[in-house]
Design an enzyme around this catalytic site. Structure first.
Site, PDB file in Angstrom:
ATOM      1  N   TYR A 437      -7.574 -92.232  68.611  1.00  0.00           N
ATOM      2  CA  TYR A 437      -8.328 -92.557  67.288  1.00  0.00           C
ATOM      3  C   TYR A 437      -9.360 -93.279  67.084  1.00  0.00           C
ATOM      4  O   TYR A 437      -8.451 -94.476  67.088  1.00  0.00           O
ATOM      5  CB  TYR A 437      -7.762 -90.130  66.653  1.00  0.00           C
ATOM      6  CG  TYR A 437      -7.217 -90.894  65.520  1.00  0.00           C
ATOM      7  CD1 TYR A 437      -6.588 -92.253  65.018  1.00  0.00           C
ATOM      8  CD2 TYR A 437      -7.018 -89.507  64.253  1.00  0.00           C
ATOM      9  CE1 TYR A 437      -6.017 -92.076  63.698  1.00  0.00           C
ATOM     10  CE2 TYR A 437      -5.845 -89.957  63.874  1.00  0.00           C
ATOM     11  CZ  TYR A 437      -5.268 -91.185  63.219  1.00  0.00           C
ATOM     12  OH  TYR A 437      -4.873 -90.833  62.233  1.00  0.00           O
ATOM     13  N   GLU A 438     -10.574 -92.845  66.341  1.00  0.00           N
ATOM     14  CA  GLU A 438     -11.095 -93.701  66.172  1.00  0.00           C
ATOM     15  C   GLU A 438     -11.071 -95.372  66.895  1.00  0.00           C
ATOM     16  O   GLU A 438     -11.396 -95.429  66.998  1.00  0.00           O
ATOM     17  CB  GLU A 438     -10.203 -94.776  64.259  1.00  0.00           C
ATOM     18  CG  GLU A 438     -10.481 -93.572  63.504  1.00  0.00           C
ATOM     19  CD  GLU A 438     -11.428 -93.071  63.665  1.00  0.00           C
ATOM     20  OE1 GLU A 438     -11.639 -91.594  62.990  1.00  0.00           O
ATOM     21  OE2 GLU A 438     -12.644 -93.155  63.271  1.00  0.00           O
ATOM     22  N   GLY A 439     -11.588 -94.963  67.955  1.00  0.00           N
ATOM     23  CA  GLY A 439     -12.317 -95.612  68.847  1.00  0.00           C
ATOM     24  C   GLY A 439     -10.616 -95.741  70.071  1.00  0.00           C
ATOM     25  O   GLY A 439      -9.437 -96.967  69.649  1.00  0.00           O
TER      26      GLY A 439
END
Lengths: 586, 586
Positions: A437-439
């Site tokens: 997550y978050e890229g």
């Protein structure tokens, strides 16, 4: 065995290794001393160890629940959150203009490590709020700041980030959620968002959703995306809560880990439209989103450090307690068994866990200090560039090693590691989301190679490598034999990093696909070398501390050499990846 | 998407790369041809894909259950087991004297890969039976063979291995379970065993427990351990079932994975004593146990291959289907997205998964062919030594990469990988036990370094390295550019393996702790190099097959170089591990 924050080590890393102390006692941090930083950490450590850590196993077993359109968090979370808010922990680094304490970002990052090491599912909530705080601080209107920012900073309300849709994960071009202007300054938002962390819960009376959506006349692609503020409850002018907004959690994901943290499917505007206001300018939502995500990336990296530290402490306690076998040359009485920590292979695993944890912590803290330097230091542009360079490494390296360290922790437990009751497996399950997550970490590697290496025409990365070379030189020229070894190993690692970096800089324009092909091994190489640099620094700054020196030497001899296996794949180019077509693969 | 066995590749690896075809058409395998081997595999593939694979997700969700002292397996398992027995799949490689088919062990290993790739929880049961079959074939009395072995071979009954006790995991010296002779040739067994896979279930009418225990007058340590056969139901002379024996499952572990497979706490003799008979000689149970465990270690390695193959197929299907973003230079229409398999980083992950899977498969199959060679070949001693050398590598390398490949599979799925429904996470959960059971991978590394390297005074390992050198030479001298690159990379890797091996052989007697300290990285180095050798062989044997050549080249350029990062830790010695005491670590 529950987690206890290693405050002394964390404070030393923060102040001495990452260099926060250089920013203190002047300018924006005139009233902040290294001692104050450590005192704040000591105080937070109590909350982490005594209040949050006990919720980790029970929160996993109980999980978040959705019932009649409302999400409830596991028992104890709401009370713990209340105490966290009362302690002012949400406002540490926020602007004093809206109730924040104006302390260094780096300190708040260290505190986030504590919350997340104690209980990752709990620690996630403040990370999401933090993203909303950053976005509103930078891009919010006066009204948005007065009403929403202040309450996010106090922790009274929490925040969410609504980016992903089923068809739009890493590629935000494909976003479909709509925002229609109502002519009164508000917009009606409609669409479905997925993977919304703490999208609904019962720990705070209101939730501030930050939602990416498209205006009716928006251009296609990411240039047509705007960011909106959509509260769970509408807010009256006096700040009191009004009607329930049309923003609902319609499903919770059944996940591998972080069971205590609700991952929501959010539906906006099913019943007439959710009312929201614009953040920043129309069609400029992407810039706002990057403000929101950038520090979130660092904080997710910090979660990797956190889970690694927690898994290490857990495995260490087990390895000291569990007796099995006898090491060679043991002087134990016949029939006696030794604690497994005395076996070389267990020792190797523990030191690998600890040295990787410390290396990634230093990288994350150095990133945070660079962010502070960009706001408060003498060389702000340089500091900002350093923060930009390090952020993808902090995110990816720390989360990759978070998973690896948690997995080693399982291994140290032997058969007990596979039994849920022990808790070792939970660290692995919880950690596994972090590289995603978050890229995703693959996206971070692309960011590092294609956007960060070219900064300052390559001078930003070259300056950092030069700084690491100085560390190696300093260590080599020491009279201490171990420091000499550390310096030699670091120099060798930097040779590999230099070659790989030169390859990237030389080919980025002419053969960008070759660079993307090697981006992930390049990032790992970079992180591994940088970790060696920071551990060497920790040994150099405090050579009397036997443990720091020994750990740096272990890393130099056992972990750092991996760079020599990463140089080839980092620079192999794309040919070997595309020799076969997708159809050839089966 | 469910698993389909890659029969052509498996048969090619078995016959050509691992060299089974050299043993066929003569001696014990006179009636066996490479075509027959492939035909058997084709037949088994149907069962694996159509009957077993559909049970994988549902078996995980439902789990095994303990109720009123009896364990039930998930829905569908019993029926699938019935069909598996009817197909004669349990008897493939067993001795014809007791109803087996006398086919090569290597073929049965390939079939075990299929069962376990389709459903690891199901595939475990036959692995345990196989251990009992090996032990009874080698050490059983005539009566034990007539009654028990025949029914284990047919699959009518299943087997278990009872080694571990709470205080005795890797160290069997600490075993406490007692066996008291009754004067009638039987023994009363009493004690508690843990981690007993398929210790109870409802798929077969009887279960044959093989239990390690101590006689009253037994010497301490492992020289006082004997192996006993303890059936769930006592058996009358005519082979019909008699009274329920005092052997009960008193608990099921709540585990990270393999939920469909019951992991039992077994209690023997709580109610008067469980009746058992001795296998082999008194106090010689360890030798019997090693017979039982040795092939089990290879089969667990094969489970690593299996889970890697299943995770690869699963991730490949997703990567071809899921559209997100556009690769550089894409010719797609504006707004269109490409399947993620077209992105370099995803491609790298998939090829890493596939090449590691193929490398570990070849190592496991080569080990199995060596076992066959030891029974049926021209150079039996040499083959046995090769099997001994390769077994710990087959077990550890394959199970380590099984976990890693499953984890990469999660990563390829992005956010979906963390959602249980997708199935990607289950592979990771299931895989995580493999480096632990049947001797942890750390124990395997000790076995490799301290017992296998010294075989034949080092000549066994040297012969294998020489064989790999020949492969490198052959590849280098080819006109094919890619083969040349493969040969060069392999030669470089073998330089590292040579250095590390020389270090071990030179220090094993004088500084054994230094060797143990490097055993795990040494094993990984060995496995990585051996994988390169076998993939190069596959390219050399079938240079027309574009996919094999491309995969071998990818591995040589991207995976194999890791050996250069492993040489240093393999040869760093123990000093850096013991610079700190256990108390220093916190």
């Amino acid at each position: 065995m529950t987690y206890r924050p290693p405050v002394r080590d964390m404070a030393f890393t923060l102040n001495e290794v990452a260099g926060l102390s250089d920013l203190l006692g002047k300018g924006a941090y005139e009233d902040v001393s290294a001692d104050l930083v450590e005192a704040v950490m000591e105080e937070g450590a109590k909350l982490a160890a005594d209040v949050l850590a006990p919720l980790n196993r029970s929160g996993d077993a109980e999980g978040a629940k959705l019932k009649s359109g409302a999400v409830s968090v596991p028992s104890g979370f709401a009370e713990a959150y209340r105490r966290w808010v009362e302690g002012g922990w949400g406002s540490l680094a926020a602007t004093t203009e809206y109730g924040g304490q104006g302390l260094p970002v780096a300190l708040s990052v260290a505190m986030q490590e504590m919350w997340n090491a104690a209980c990752l599912s709990f620690g996630l909530c403040p990370i999401l709020s933090q993203g909303a705080i950053e976005a509103l601080t930078a891009h919010g209107t006066e009204e948005q700041k007065n009403i929403y920012l202040a309450r996010l900073i106090s922790g009274e309300w929490t925040g969410t980030m609504n980016l992903t849709e089923p068809q739009a994960g890493s590629d935000l071009n494909a976003l479909k959620t709509k925002a229609v202007p109502q002519g009164d300054g508000t917009y009606r938002i409609s669409g479905t968002k997925i993977y919304i962390t703490y999208g609904d819960h019962d720990m705070a009376e209101n939730i501030v959703h930050l939602v990416l959506a498209r205006l009716p006349d928006a251009p296609p692609g990411t240039k047509g995306i705007s960011l909106f503020l959509v509260p769970k409850f509408l807010v009256n002018e006096d700040g009191s809560l009004g009607a329930r907004n049309d923003a609902w959690c319609i499903g919770l994901e059944e996940k591998l880990g972080i069971h205590g943290s609700p991952t929501c499917v959010m539906s906006y505007g099913e019943n007439g439209g959710a009312i929201g206001t614009l953040i920043g300018q129309e069609n400029r939502g992407l810039a706002c989103m990057f403000t929101m995500m950038n520090n979130a990336r660092l904080l997710v990296g910090t979660q990797g450090v956190a889970i690694a530290e927690a898994a290490y402490q857990h495995a260490l306690a087990y390895a000291k307690d569990r007796k099995q076998g006898r090491p060679l040359g043991s002087t134990l009485a016949p029939g006696e068994m030794a604690p497994i920590i005395e076996h070389p292979d267990i020792r190797r695993m523990l030191l690998t866990m600890k040295s990787l944890t410390d290396a990634s912590r230093a990288i994350c803290y150095a990133t945070a200090v660079a962010i502070d330097g960009a706001h408060a230091g003498d060389k702000r542009e340089e500091a900002q560039a350093r923060a930009d360079l390090l952020t993808p490494i902090a995110k990816s390296f720390s989360t990759d090693i978070g998973v690896e360290v948690a997995s080693i922790g399982v291994q140290i437990h032997g058969g007990m590691g596979f039994i849920e009751e022990t808790g070792a497996a939970q660290f692995l399950r919880d950690a596994r989301i972090l590289p995603i997550y978050e890229g995703t970490n693959g996206i971070q590697a692309i960011d590092l190679v294609s956007r960060k290496l070219p900064l300052g025409n390559g001078s930003v990365v070259k300056n950092f490598i030069a700084e690491m070379r100085e560390t190696a030189q300093q260590a080599r020229s020491s009279n201490n034999k171990l420091l000499g070894e550390i310096g030699g190993a670091l120099d060798g690692a930097l040779d590999a990093l230099d070659k790989a970096t030169d390859y990237m800089l030389a080919n980025l324009k002419s053969a960008p696909n070759d660079c993307l092909a090697g981006a992930s091994p390049y990032l790992r190489l970079f992180g591994t070398a940088a970790g060696g640099h920071y551990l060497a620094q920790s040994a150099l700054r405090d050579p009397a501390a036997k443990a720091r020196l020994a750990l740096a030497q272990f890393y130099a001899a056992n972990v750092l050499p991996a760079v020599h296996g990463l140089l080839a794949p980092a620079t192999a180019g794309a040919d070997s990846l595309f020799a076969l077509t997708a159809d050839d693969l089966a």
